[in-house]
Write an enzyme that holds these catalytic residues in place. Structure first.
Site, PDB file in Angstrom:
ATOM      1  N   PHE A 153       0.825  -1.210   0.000  1.00 44.78           N
ATOM      2  CA  PHE A 153       0.000   0.000   0.000  1.00 44.78           C
ATOM      3  C   PHE A 153       0.866   1.270   0.000  1.00 44.78           C
ATOM      4  O   PHE A 153       0.792   2.094  -0.923  1.00 44.78           O
ATOM      5  CB  PHE A 153      -0.947  -0.079   1.208  1.00 44.78           C
ATOM      6  CG  PHE A 153      -1.499   1.220   1.675  1.00 44.78           C
ATOM      7  CD1 PHE A 153      -2.211   2.036   0.816  1.00 44.78           C
ATOM      8  CD2 PHE A 153      -1.312   1.634   2.992  1.00 44.78           C
ATOM      9  CE1 PHE A 153      -2.737   3.249   1.253  1.00 44.78           C
ATOM     10  CE2 PHE A 153      -1.828   2.826   3.438  1.00 44.78           C
ATOM     11  CZ  PHE A 153      -2.535   3.648   2.567  1.00 44.78           C
ATOM     12  N   ILE A 154       1.736   1.416   0.966  1.00 50.32           N
ATOM     13  CA  ILE A 154       2.555   2.640   1.038  1.00 50.32           C
ATOM     14  C   ILE A 154       3.622   2.621  -0.058  1.00 50.32           C
ATOM     15  O   ILE A 154       3.849   3.618  -0.742  1.00 50.32           O
ATOM     16  CB  ILE A 154       3.206   2.806   2.431  1.00 50.32           C
ATOM     17  CG1 ILE A 154       2.137   2.846   3.531  1.00 50.32           C
ATOM     18  CG2 ILE A 154       4.076   4.070   2.474  1.00 50.32           C
ATOM     19  CD1 ILE A 154       2.670   2.872   4.956  1.00 50.32           C
ATOM     20  N   GLY A 193       1.298  -7.329  -0.268  1.00 50.93           N
ATOM     21  CA  GLY A 193       1.162  -6.432  -1.427  1.00 50.93           C
ATOM     22  C   GLY A 193       0.457  -7.166  -2.559  1.00 50.93           C
ATOM     23  O   GLY A 193       0.101  -8.332  -2.424  1.00 50.93           O
ATOM     24  N   ASP A 196       9.203  -7.286  -3.995  1.00 45.69           N
ATOM     25  CA  ASP A 196       8.038  -7.550  -3.156  1.00 45.69           C
ATOM     26  C   ASP A 196       7.664  -9.019  -3.326  1.00 45.69           C
ATOM     27  O   ASP A 196       7.663  -9.541  -4.437  1.00 45.69           O
ATOM     28  CB  ASP A 196       6.864  -6.655  -3.606  1.00 45.69           C
ATOM     29  CG  ASP A 196       5.796  -6.532  -2.543  1.00 45.69           C
ATOM     30  OD1 ASP A 196       5.498  -5.402  -2.135  1.00 45.69           O
ATOM     31  OD2 ASP A 196       5.249  -7.584  -2.112  1.00 45.69           O
ATOM     32  N   TYR A 219       5.551  -7.680  17.186  1.00 43.69           N
ATOM     33  CA  TYR A 219       5.695  -6.757  16.051  1.00 43.69           C
ATOM     34  C   TYR A 219       6.482  -5.520  16.488  1.00 43.69           C
ATOM     35  O   TYR A 219       7.469  -5.131  15.857  1.00 43.69           O
ATOM     36  CB  TYR A 219       4.296  -6.375  15.533  1.00 43.69           C
ATOM     37  CG  TYR A 219       4.301  -5.337  14.453  1.00 43.69           C
ATOM     38  CD1 TYR A 219       4.949  -5.578  13.237  1.00 43.69           C
ATOM     39  CD2 TYR A 219       3.666  -4.117  14.625  1.00 43.69           C
ATOM     40  CE1 TYR A 219       4.950  -4.624  12.241  1.00 43.69           C
ATOM     41  CE2 TYR A 219       3.659  -3.154  13.631  1.00 43.69           C
ATOM     42  CZ  TYR A 219       4.301  -3.419  12.440  1.00 43.69           C
ATOM     43  OH  TYR A 219       4.312  -2.465  11.459  1.00 43.69           O
TER      44      TYR A 219
END
Ligand code: UDP
Length: 323
Positions: free
Chosen positions: A11-12, A36, A31, A152
């Site tokens: 997304f970013i 993604g 990626d 995380y």
């Protein structure tokens, strides 16, 4: 400039790739499409100066070649999304720690041509800290190790330590950015993110699921503002070796967000409260508030978030209405 974006189909990353191409730079993406998608970069495939490889950031041979070809690395590849993190803690820790290790090693390997690395960290590292707004020099406050959400934050904090250690010990230029809840078109709700989930629920007339009592708050940043901040930082030599919050200080409660989205979509959806245990399993801990202090970023780069919440939601709603 030639930029490598790890996680560039995310997304970013995909928004960053587009902005860099628009600014006349060359962009290479790596990626593994874990979160993604090809759809995110479909419109970039035929752009001049754009190249992509579908593979993992932990593929050292590939990363060796890619870092050689570029001037700067935006390291965005990571396991993200509370849902994914809680369901796949091993994958989260291994991806986030090992991926960063590979990127930093490769960026550092040629002593004559060390590459600038922007390491994407997260506001999650502040954990349960209560001194609002969060400043970069604040103490971090994480929960117990058997509560997987904190893996995380911990993996990202380790990424920060490692990046800053490379700077201190080996003079590898690094910049650490702590991204606060970033939202905008192309973000999916698949991995837990609240805005796309609420918008999809509201548009479908399904219950809008507020976890907990909804009094917890977040401050949402438009993806275009995040991209702007990242591009400003790479142009600022004084930013090297520093940690920056990247966000927007406008705060809203999650219940308030649900009500706003319901109103803006004209939805008949009911707003329902779902206990955290039911949403994420027993013992789940959430942060009551999360607001960035962005003074440091403003001072270094002149950054000012331009898109505020109502406009952000208008754009996200339009995105989902388009299908
Ligand atoms: N949340 C919610 N309903 C959802 C998804 C998330 O109420 O369907 C809440 C979540 O518990 C948190 C906030 O919205 O308090 C933001 O969640 P998100 O996963 O987007 O990001 P976080 O800030 O937790 O990393």
């Amino acid at each position: 400039m030639r930029a490598l974006i790890t996680g560039g189909a995310g997304f970013i990353g995909s928004h960053l790739a587009e902005a860099l191409l628009d600014a006349g730079h060359e962009v290479e993406v790596v990626d593994d499409l874990s979160t993604g998608s090809m759809e995110n970069i479909e419109h970039l495939k035929n752009r001049h100066g754009f190249q992509y490889v579908i593979d993992s950031v932990t593929n050292e041979d590939l990363l060796a070649k890619q870092t050689d070809r570029c001037d700067v690395v935006f390291h965005l590849a990571a396991a993200v999304g509370v849902k994914l993190i809680v369901e796949r803690p091993v994958h989260t820790i291994e991806t986030n720690v090992h991926g960063t290790e590979v990127v930093l090693t490769q960026a550092n390997k040629n002593s004559q041509k060390k590459k600038l690395v922007i390491v994407a960290s997260t506001s999650e590292v502040y954990g349960k800290a209560t001194e609002i707004p969060f400043r970069e020099d604040a103490d971090l406050r994480l929960g117990a190790t058997w509560k997987h959400r904190w893996a995380y934050a911990c993996s990202k904090a380790l990424d920060e330590f490692l990046a800053l250690a490379y700077w201190k010990e080996k003079e590898l230029p690094v910049i650490v950015v702590r991204l606060f809840n970033t939202v905008g078109p192309r973000q999916t709700g698949q991995y837990g993110m609240v805005v796309p989930n609420f918008v999809k629920q509201a548009l479908a007339g399904q219950p809008i699921t507020v976890f907990g009592d909804g009094s917890q708050s977040r401050s949402f940043t438009y993806v275009g503002d995040v991209v702007d901040a990242l591009m400003r930082l790479v142009d600022e030599p004084k930013a090297v070796g520093e940690v920056f919050n990247v966000g927007n200080g406008q705060e809203i409660s999650i219940l308030g967000l649900a009500e706003k989205i319901k109103e803006m979509t004209g939805s008949q959806s009911e707003i329902v409260k779902v206990p955290y245990d039911q949403a994420y399993g027993a013992g789940f801990e959430d942060m009551p508030r999360r607001v960035p202090d962005i003074t440091k970023l403003q001072k270094f780069t002149g950054y000012e978030p331009k898109v505020q919440l109502t406009e952000i939601l208008t754009r996200v709603i339009a995105h989902f209405q388009k299908g």
